[in-house]
Write a protein that holds these residues in place. Sequence first.
Motif, PDB file in Angstrom:
ATOM      1  N   LEU A 237      46.063 -12.839  63.089  1.00  0.00           N
ATOM      2  CA  LEU A 237      44.624 -12.608  62.929  1.00  0.00           C
ATOM      3  C   LEU A 237      44.052 -13.593  61.917  1.00  0.00           C
ATOM      4  N   SER A 238      44.821 -13.885  60.863  1.00  0.00           N
ATOM      5  CA  SER A 238      44.360 -14.827  59.837  1.00  0.00           C
ATOM      6  C   SER A 238      44.090 -16.207  60.445  1.00  0.00           C
ATOM      7  N   LYS A 239      45.004 -16.689  61.270  1.00  0.00           N
ATOM      8  CA  LYS A 239      44.838 -18.000  61.911  1.00  0.00           C
ATOM      9  C   LYS A 239      43.620 -17.986  62.837  1.00  0.00           C
ATOM     10  N   TYR A 240      43.422 -16.873  63.532  1.00  0.00           N
ATOM     11  CA  TYR A 240      42.293 -16.756  64.451  1.00  0.00           C
ATOM     12  C   TYR A 240      40.964 -16.749  63.686  1.00  0.00           C
ATOM     13  N   ILE A 241      40.911 -15.963  62.605  1.00  0.00           N
ATOM     14  CA  ILE A 241      39.696 -15.884  61.778  1.00  0.00           C
ATOM     15  C   ILE A 241      39.362 -17.264  61.208  1.00  0.00           C
ATOM     16  N   GLN A 242      40.408 -17.970  60.769  1.00  0.00           N
ATOM     17  CA  GLN A 242      40.209 -19.321  60.234  1.00  0.00           C
ATOM     18  C   GLN A 242      39.604 -20.243  61.294  1.00  0.00           C
ATOM     19  N   ALA A 243      40.129 -20.138  62.521  1.00  0.00           N
ATOM     20  CA  ALA A 243      39.672 -21.024  63.593  1.00  0.00           C
ATOM     21  C   ALA A 243      38.241 -20.716  64.014  1.00  0.00           C
ATOM     22  N   ILE A 244      37.902 -19.440  64.159  1.00  0.00           N
ATOM     23  CA  ILE A 244      36.575 -19.094  64.673  1.00  0.00           C
ATOM     24  C   ILE A 244      35.502 -19.220  63.598  1.00  0.00           C
ATOM     25  N   SER A 245      35.916 -19.257  62.332  1.00  0.00           N
ATOM     26  CA  SER A 245      34.942 -19.324  61.240  1.00  0.00           C
ATOM     27  C   SER A 245      34.168 -20.635  61.233  1.00  0.00           C
ATOM     28  N   GLY A 246      34.812 -21.700  61.706  1.00  0.00           N
ATOM     29  CA  GLY A 246      34.143 -22.997  61.703  1.00  0.00           C
ATOM     30  C   GLY A 246      34.140 -23.687  60.363  1.00  0.00           C
ATOM     31  N   VAL A 247      35.023 -23.277  59.449  1.00  0.00           N
ATOM     32  CA  VAL A 247      35.090 -23.920  58.127  1.00  0.00           C
ATOM     33  C   VAL A 247      36.516 -24.395  57.866  1.00  0.00           C
ATOM     34  N   ASN A 248      36.631 -25.328  56.909  1.00  0.00           N
ATOM     35  CA  ASN A 248      37.936 -25.803  56.434  1.00  0.00           C
ATOM     36  C   ASN A 248      38.804 -26.393  57.534  1.00  0.00           C
ATOM     37  N   GLY A 249      38.201 -27.148  58.431  1.00  0.00           N
ATOM     38  CA  GLY A 249      38.994 -27.786  59.469  1.00  0.00           C
ATOM     39  C   GLY A 249      38.294 -29.004  60.022  1.00  0.00           C
ATOM     40  N   ILE A 250      39.027 -29.801  60.787  1.00  0.00           N
ATOM     41  CA  ILE A 250      38.447 -30.973  61.452  1.00  0.00           C
ATOM     42  C   ILE A 250      37.500 -30.493  62.543  1.00  0.00           C
ATOM     43  N   PHE A 251      36.289 -31.018  62.539  1.00  0.00           N
ATOM     44  CA  PHE A 251      35.302 -30.660  63.555  1.00  0.00           C
ATOM     45  C   PHE A 251      35.567 -31.510  64.784  1.00  0.00           C
ATOM     46  N   SER A 252      35.975 -30.859  65.865  1.00  0.00           N
ATOM     47  CA  SER A 252      36.227 -31.567  67.124  1.00  0.00           C
ATOM     48  C   SER A 252      35.361 -30.937  68.201  1.00  0.00           C
ATOM     49  N   ASP A 253      34.376 -31.684  68.680  1.00  0.00           N
ATOM     50  CA  ASP A 253      33.448 -31.124  69.666  1.00  0.00           C
ATOM     51  C   ASP A 253      32.688 -32.262  70.330  1.00  0.00           C
ATOM     52  N   THR A 254      31.715 -31.903  71.160  1.00  0.00           N
ATOM     53  CA  THR A 254      30.901 -32.922  71.818  1.00  0.00           C
ATOM     54  C   THR A 254      29.850 -33.460  70.851  1.00  0.00           C
ATOM     55  N   ILE A 255      29.333 -34.629  71.161  1.00  0.00           N
ATOM     56  CA  ILE A 255      28.268 -35.208  70.325  1.00  0.00           C
ATOM     57  C   ILE A 255      27.064 -34.270  70.305  1.00  0.00           C
ATOM     58  N   HIS A 256      26.771 -33.620  71.431  1.00  0.00           N
ATOM     59  CA  HIS A 256      25.627 -32.707  71.486  1.00  0.00           C
ATOM     60  C   HIS A 256      25.729 -31.596  70.446  1.00  0.00           C
ATOM     61  N   LYS A 257      26.962 -31.141  70.176  1.00  0.00           N
ATOM     62  CA  LYS A 257      27.145 -30.032  69.240  1.00  0.00           C
ATOM     63  C   LYS A 257      27.101 -30.480  67.775  1.00  0.00           C
ATOM     64  N   SER A 258      26.990 -31.787  67.553  1.00  0.00           N
ATOM     65  CA  SER A 258      27.026 -32.294  66.174  1.00  0.00           C
ATOM     66  C   SER A 258      25.640 -32.497  65.578  1.00  0.00           C
ATOM     67  N   LYS A 259      24.594 -32.201  66.349  1.00  0.00           N
ATOM     68  CA  LYS A 259      23.227 -32.391  65.846  1.00  0.00           C
ATOM     69  C   LYS A 259      23.051 -31.669  64.507  1.00  0.00           C
ATOM     70  N   GLY A 260      22.478 -32.382  63.535  1.00  0.00           N
ATOM     71  CA  GLY A 260      22.204 -31.784  62.238  1.00  0.00           C
ATOM     72  C   GLY A 260      23.370 -31.788  61.271  1.00  0.00           C
ATOM     73  N   LEU A 261      24.535 -32.285  61.717  1.00  0.00           N
ATOM     74  CA  LEU A 261      25.718 -32.286  60.862  1.00  0.00           C
ATOM     75  C   LEU A 261      25.987 -33.686  60.322  1.00  0.00           C
ATOM     76  N   GLU A 262      26.821 -33.762  59.280  1.00  0.00           N
ATOM     77  CA  GLU A 262      27.229 -35.042  58.723  1.00  0.00           C
ATOM     78  C   GLU A 262      28.644 -34.915  58.168  1.00  0.00           C
ATOM     79  N   PHE A 263      29.389 -36.029  58.196  1.00  0.00           N
ATOM     80  CA  PHE A 263      30.793 -36.015  57.809  1.00  0.00           C
ATOM     81  C   PHE A 263      31.125 -37.331  57.107  1.00  0.00           C
ATOM     82  N   ASP A 264      32.104 -37.282  56.184  1.00  0.00           N
ATOM     83  CA  ASP A 264      32.566 -38.514  55.553  1.00  0.00           C
ATOM     84  C   ASP A 264      33.123 -39.485  56.587  1.00  0.00           C
ATOM     85  N   ALA A 265      33.825 -38.947  57.570  1.00  0.00           N
ATOM     86  CA  ALA A 265      34.446 -39.806  58.591  1.00  0.00           C
ATOM     87  C   ALA A 265      34.154 -39.267  59.982  1.00  0.00           C
TER      88      ALA A 265
END
Length: 564
Positions: free
Chosen positions: A470-498
Amino acid sequence: MNLNASQKKAVFNSTGNVLIKASPGTGKTRTLVARASHKIDSLPKHKSIALITYTNTGADEISSRLEINKNMFIGTIHSFCLEFILRPFSWKYNWARPKVISYELQELFFIENEDIKLDENFGQNKFEELNKIAHKIDGSLNLDVDWNHSKTLQEVSQRYYLFQQTHGVIDFNEILYRSLKLISEQKFIAQSLAAKFYEILVDEFQDTNLYQYSILKELMLNGECSFFMVGDDKQRIFSFAGAIEDSFGNAISDFNATEESLTETYRSTNCIVETYKKLFNNHPSIENESIISNLDIDVIFHETKKVNHEGTIKWFVDELTKKHDVLPEEMAILSTSWYTGFPVSKILRKDYNVVGLGALPHKYINNSTSTLLKSLSRYSIKPNIRNLRSIKRNIDIYLLDNDIAYSEKLLALKTNNLITKFGELNFDEDVIAGLHHIEKLFKNFTGISDSLFEIIRELIPNDEKDYWSLSKYIQAISGVNGIFSDTIHKSKGLEFDAVILNGVNENKIPYQKLIDRSSWTYADLTSEDIENGRNLLYVGLSRAKKYLIILHNWKPSLFIEIIK
């Protein structure tokens, strides 16, 4: 809140209806928040303000920066229409109180209509195809959509509307259609709303569709409410979802709006700014005031091979984290589609926490239940005021979607109990048992069963169940503390060092429809295709602050030569 000169002018000196053009990193959200705070501070008695966002994620971001105020609405246009138009006034046409169709009911539609196959062609998603069913403003069925199925659009839509009627629900398209019908035909509704709201602020205005634009216009025509509309026409990337052409030009005429521009950017290095500016010959002048503007880091262009494409991305990720000390949560891999992005996430999640596409052991189901679960999970990992406000806002949406109302006192009691009990879960137990316990919490909160959790349990493959706690699942669905991997459309409004842009290839940016798979024949590019591709790449490039890596195959996008 510190504001520069152009931001101050927009916030404090702009009167009447205003259009704000905001290039990447120029402080669009900061300006919106400052304007909302300024209007709340000077709010006349019995007046409210509304801040309409394009997504719930955008609403969460803005809510986290503002003090909760009973005279301020923050949410999507669909939530706005449900709360202020449909719920109070559906009786005018003898419509039942609206309840939003759930993922579970959409699945049931396909089960009951097993001869309707909307995912029989390569790359199709049956739910996205179902979302193409919509009325025109005159009430007729919109036939101007790309429909490639054995069953005609007319037949599928007839059955789908009957299904919704039988179950007493409506979808998002119907929310907008009915809302516009009400306020355009029943003028007292538009007049009462225009009198209620002192100002309506609109985020991501460039992606406003015809219904949204028409609803706002009706309010403008029937009162003295002012409009503060913010966006960037260079970032118009949702034309496939109905975003109208030249929303800024139309608003200048229809709303008699004055235009202001934010001219200083604070996000990226000079190298990155100059790279994305090359996409437009007439790019507006912006001054780079970023504290990292002079960092001497080249943009990397790299050709990948099909045999080890995902492995190449993994190598770049390892280099960024180990040699350049980029934190995983400050890194994004942005793909042109879920089809190219999902394999990357699957590879990366073996060694890294991944958020976004492919982070979970099942397909993500986007509805108010999953959004509330996501905000509860985020708060359990990062318990701060910002995430607490997100929970409370998403509880409001969850109750609104399910047509549930509590007194203010009971809602506060139930909300506090839900948050407390969620934090007391045994996060070390396996994910299946944990989802059972979360399901019970939701049932105690509303008194109704939510079948989403059963669906999720069935979607998790057996070979994944054993190592997902459950801990791993909560971590994954939270959307924090991980590499953001998604479509360009889903990145609107976001910014990243790399940022690693994945698959900047011919046929992908700009997108070309595959006509014949046997001969790999694609449709000819149109000027609209090229514009959409240019805008999409612009969004992807401008998410990066320090490091920008652009990956392409042996047939790169036509834009690669332009930005090199």
